[in-house]
Scaffold this motif. Structure first.
Motif, PDB file in Angstrom:
ATOM      1  N   PHE A 162      10.736  16.671 -27.972  1.00  0.00           N
ATOM      2  CA  PHE A 162      11.774  16.712 -26.946  1.00  0.00           C
ATOM      3  C   PHE A 162      12.129  18.150 -26.575  1.00  0.00           C
ATOM      4  CE2 PHE A 162      12.336  12.275 -27.739  1.00  0.00           C
ATOM      5  CZ  PHE A 162      12.986  11.764 -26.626  1.00  0.00           C
ATOM      6  N   GLY A 163      12.163  19.031 -27.543  1.00  0.00           N
ATOM      7  CA  GLY A 163      12.466  20.427 -27.254  1.00  0.00           C
ATOM      8  C   GLY A 163      11.413  21.059 -26.356  1.00  0.00           C
ATOM      9  N   THR A 164      10.169  20.780 -26.654  1.00  0.00           N
ATOM     10  CA  THR A 164       9.073  21.328 -25.842  1.00  0.00           C
ATOM     11  C   THR A 164       9.103  20.762 -24.426  1.00  0.00           C
ATOM     12  OG1 THR A 164       7.722  21.518 -27.846  1.00  0.00           O
ATOM     13  CG2 THR A 164       6.581  21.665 -25.735  1.00  0.00           C
ATOM     14  N   VAL A 165       9.350  19.454 -24.302  1.00  0.00           N
ATOM     15  CA  VAL A 165       9.425  18.825 -22.973  1.00  0.00           C
ATOM     16  C   VAL A 165      10.558  19.434 -22.147  1.00  0.00           C
ATOM     17  CG1 VAL A 165       9.945  16.656 -21.776  1.00  0.00           C
ATOM     18  CG2 VAL A 165       8.360  16.669 -23.713  1.00  0.00           C
ATOM     19  N   MET A 166      11.710  19.635 -22.781  1.00  0.00           N
ATOM     20  CA  MET A 166      12.851  20.207 -22.071  1.00  0.00           C
ATOM     21  C   MET A 166      12.590  21.648 -21.655  1.00  0.00           C
ATOM     22  SD  MET A 166      15.164  17.952 -21.542  1.00  0.00           S
ATOM     23  CE  MET A 166      16.616  18.934 -21.197  1.00  0.00           C
ATOM     24  N   TYR A 167      11.815  22.379 -22.429  1.00  0.00           N
ATOM     25  CA  TYR A 167      11.473  23.762 -22.079  1.00  0.00           C
ATOM     26  C   TYR A 167      10.687  23.791 -20.772  1.00  0.00           C
ATOM     27  CZ  TYR A 167       8.911  28.181 -22.196  1.00  0.00           C
ATOM     28  OH  TYR A 167       8.349  29.386 -21.862  1.00  0.00           O
ATOM     29  N   PHE A 168       9.761  22.859 -20.605  1.00  0.00           N
ATOM     30  CA  PHE A 168       8.956  22.831 -19.389  1.00  0.00           C
ATOM     31  C   PHE A 168       9.730  22.240 -18.205  1.00  0.00           C
ATOM     32  CE2 PHE A 168       5.474  23.040 -22.541  1.00  0.00           C
ATOM     33  CZ  PHE A 168       4.781  24.135 -22.023  1.00  0.00           C
ATOM     34  N   ILE A 169      10.650  21.310 -18.466  1.00  0.00           N
ATOM     35  CA  ILE A 169      11.397  20.686 -17.371  1.00  0.00           C
ATOM     36  C   ILE A 169      12.495  21.610 -16.839  1.00  0.00           C
ATOM     37  CG2 ILE A 169      12.995  18.814 -16.815  1.00  0.00           C
ATOM     38  CD1 ILE A 169      11.387  17.016 -18.643  1.00  0.00           C
TER      39      ILE A 169
END
Length: 266
Positions: A162-169
């Protein structure tokens, strides 16, 4: 001498005998009072007025716990098993700080002495030895450690994803400056703490944040259920408190003749 050792062991380690119960109650009271003295000593106004009394009480409790420590070593046939056990180390830490003040005199070492004396708060851990509930909890935690480890590993994986996804979003412009920062946000969000220092601004980011918060509420029940199940099992097994004089293993039936851990005579 052997009879005296057995008698002392019965009083100190056996919780089911009248003498053992009386010893435990007296020791719990001493631990609570000594901790109270440590807490009161940290209050400047109380220390200024009653410092001498608190200092005298501290030495009284230290001598008392030193005698207890010596009797525990004397009453066990293999003292090293107690000395290097968890509670043996805690008992030693509870008496060392006061004696350290003797060997660190002088104004220049007052801060060091005070730092060592703060270790006296470890006496609070002595209380857990005398409550069956704490022993049940320790047993349940030990038995469920593998399941909890798997659960925590799963949570870590979810947080990283989730942290990685939020970084890209969200990107750097919305405060998600790096993946570690985004992982920090995921931890804060999942644990429902919500500091608010990093907030998603895009609709998709807010949706993922909502999912993560709901997921965080759901995972609270998992470790609770694991430990509760193990507590129920431990409660069925823990019926006796008889202690082996050789290895200090607890939980033997009153009619048992040999230790189920080391095989020595009880």
């Amino acid at each position: 001498m052997e009879h005296l050792r057995q008698k002392i062991h019965e009083i100190i380690f056996e919780a089911e005998t009248p003498a053992g119960k009386a010893f435990d109650i007296a020791l719990i009271a001493a631990v609570v009072l000594s901790i109270t003295c440590v807490i009161l000593e940290s209050v400047a106004s109380i220390s200024a007025e009653y410092g001498a009394i608190l200092y005298g009480l501290e030495w009284f409790f230290t001598i008392l716990f030193t005698i207890e420590y010596g009797l525990r070593i004397f009453s066990i046939k293999k003292p090293s098993r107690y000395i290097f056990s968890f509670f043996g180390i805690i008992d030693l830490l509870s008496i060392i700080p006061t004696f350290m003040s003797i060997f660190l005199p002088g104004a220049q070492s007052l801060m060091a002495i005070r730092a060592f004396r703060l270790l006296r708060v470890f006496r609070v851990l002595k209380l857990t030895r005398y409550t069956q509930a704490s022993q049940l909890l320790a047993t349940a935690m030990k038995e469920s450690r593998a399941k909890i480890a798997v659960f925590l590993l799963t949570v870590v994986n979810v947080i990283i994803i989730f942290g990685t996804v939020m970084y890209f979003i969200e990107g750097k412009e919305n405060g998600f400056t790096s993946i570690p920062v985004s992982i920090y946000w995921a931890i804060v969000t999942m644990t429902t703490v919500g500091f608010g220092d990093i907030v998603p601004l895009t609709p998709l980011g807010q949706f993922i944040s909502a999912v993560l918060m709901i997921f965080g509420y759901g995972i609270i029940a998992v470790p609770t259920g694991i430990v509760s199940a193990e507590l129920a099992q431990a409660a069925k097994k823990t019926q006796f408190t008889r202690v082996c004089t050789h290895c200090s293993k607890e939980g033997h039936a009153s009619e048992a003749r040999f230790c189920d851990h080391c095989g020595e005579d009880l």
